[in-house]
Design a protein around this motif. Structure first.
Motif, short mmCIF file in Angstrom:
data_model
loop_
_atom_site.label_atom_id
_atom_site.label_comp_id
_atom_site.label_asym_id
_atom_site.label_seq_id
_atom_site.Cartn_x
_atom_site.Cartn_y
_atom_site.Cartn_z
N GLU A 274 0.83 -1.20 0.00
CA GLU A 274 0.00 0.00 0.00
C GLU A 274 0.87 1.26 0.00
O GLU A 274 0.60 2.23 -0.71
N CYS B 133 2.40 1.66 -3.48
CA CYS B 133 1.44 2.18 -4.46
C CYS B 133 1.23 3.68 -4.28
O CYS B 133 1.10 4.43 -5.25
N GLU B 134 1.21 4.10 -3.02
CA GLU B 134 1.05 5.53 -2.75
C GLU B 134 2.27 6.31 -3.25
O GLU B 134 2.15 7.40 -3.80
N VAL C 27 -2.97 -1.06 -6.50
CA VAL C 27 -2.36 -2.29 -5.99
C VAL C 27 -2.33 -3.35 -7.08
O VAL C 27 -1.34 -4.09 -7.22
#
Length: 296
Positions: free
Chosen positions: A279, A282-283, A289
């Motif tokens: 997570e 991905c940020e 995701v």
């Protein structure tokens, strides 16, 4: 918009520069300013002729960019216009000087001068290079080189036949156009030639000789043949600079892609080692995701 003096021509184009230096008054002043010599008049020994380019059909006209001028005291000056960056250009300029000295001595040999006395007939051969790209790692747009003592910088000067004062054995002057700034503190007699060939507005009221030089590069005053050659060379120049812009853009895109790929690889490795979560990755990358999992 680029601030240029003449919109219709490029003074650094080979045939344009050739046309400028075919004018002996302009060439005399140019040499006088750059070499600080008491030039009365000059004779162009090489550089007035127009050559066909035999090895590239796309360029039906070209001029031999070297100009060889002879001063009234016999001194010879090679003038070279260099647009593209060439690693060995300075060495090539030195070769031009050496070859000219050798040719001069060969002429004396034909006249039957004994080899032992050839040095007495030696005449000075100097060179001036106008380069669009910089060759020296400083901010100075003008460099002048001669033989000097390593300790006190005393110039090595000798007596030449037919010249009253002693002269330098070697002189090489470089004008680097890309380094030009309007605030330069260098001798304006020299700087004005960077403004001229760099197609920059004159920062001082131009003297008559500079107005004369400017009138020479005005295509409206040219013959039909000269205009035809200029149009051919301008198309070639435009193509050349367009190619350079394309290559630069391609390199920048490749660099950006490489940086992004490296960043992605780093983040993927951090996830695989359990240092950060998917997570967080991905940020960091700004992807979903589902898309990020394709890289794992």
């Amino acid at each position: 918009m680029e601030n240029i003096r003449n919109k219709d021509t490029r003074p650094m184009m080979d045939l344009v520069a050739k046309k400028v230096f075919s004018n002996t008054e302009v060439t005399a002043q140019f040499v006088r300013d750059l070499l600080d010599l008491p030039v009365t008049n000059v004779k162009i020994l090489d550089g007035t002729q127009i050559h066909a380019k035999p090895y590239k059909e796309l360029l039906p006209y070209v001029t031999h960019v070297d100009v060889l001028a002879e001063l009234d005291d016999g001194t010879q000056v090679i003038i070279e216009i260099q647009v593209a960056m060439q690693v060995d250009f300075i060495k090539r300029l030195w070769l031009y000087i050496c070859e000219q000295v050798s040719q001069n001595l060969d002429e004396y040999k034909k006249e039957g001068v004994n080899t032992h006395y050839l040095s007495q007939e030696l005449i000075p051969v100097y060179a001036i290079a106008i380069t669009e790209k910089p060759y020296f790692n400083d901010n100075r747009a003008i460099h002048s080189f001669s033989m000097r003592d390593d300790n006190n910088c005393e110039e090595l000067k000798v007596k030449f036949k037919g010249i009253e004062e002693k002269r330098n054995l070697v002189r090489m002057v470089f004008l680097e156009i890309e380094k030009y700034t309007e605030n330069t503190t260098e001798n304006y007699k020299k700087v004005r030639w960077i403004e001229f060939f760099g197609n920059k507005p004159f920062t001082h009221e131009p003297e008559n000789i500079m107005k004369q030089a400017d009138s020479i590069i005005n295509p409206r005053e040219w013959t039909k043949e000269e205009k035809s050659m200029f149009d051919e060379r301008r198309r070639d120049f435009d193509g050349y600079y367009a190619h350079l812009a394309y290559v630069k853009e391609e390199k920048e895109q490749a660099l950006e892609q490489g940086i992004e790929q490296g960043r992605l690889s780093t983040v993927v490795n951090l996830v695989k080692k359990g240092i950060i979560t998917k997570e967080d990755a991905c940020e960091e990358l700004g992807v979903s995701v589902q898309k990020f999992e394709k890289y794992l």
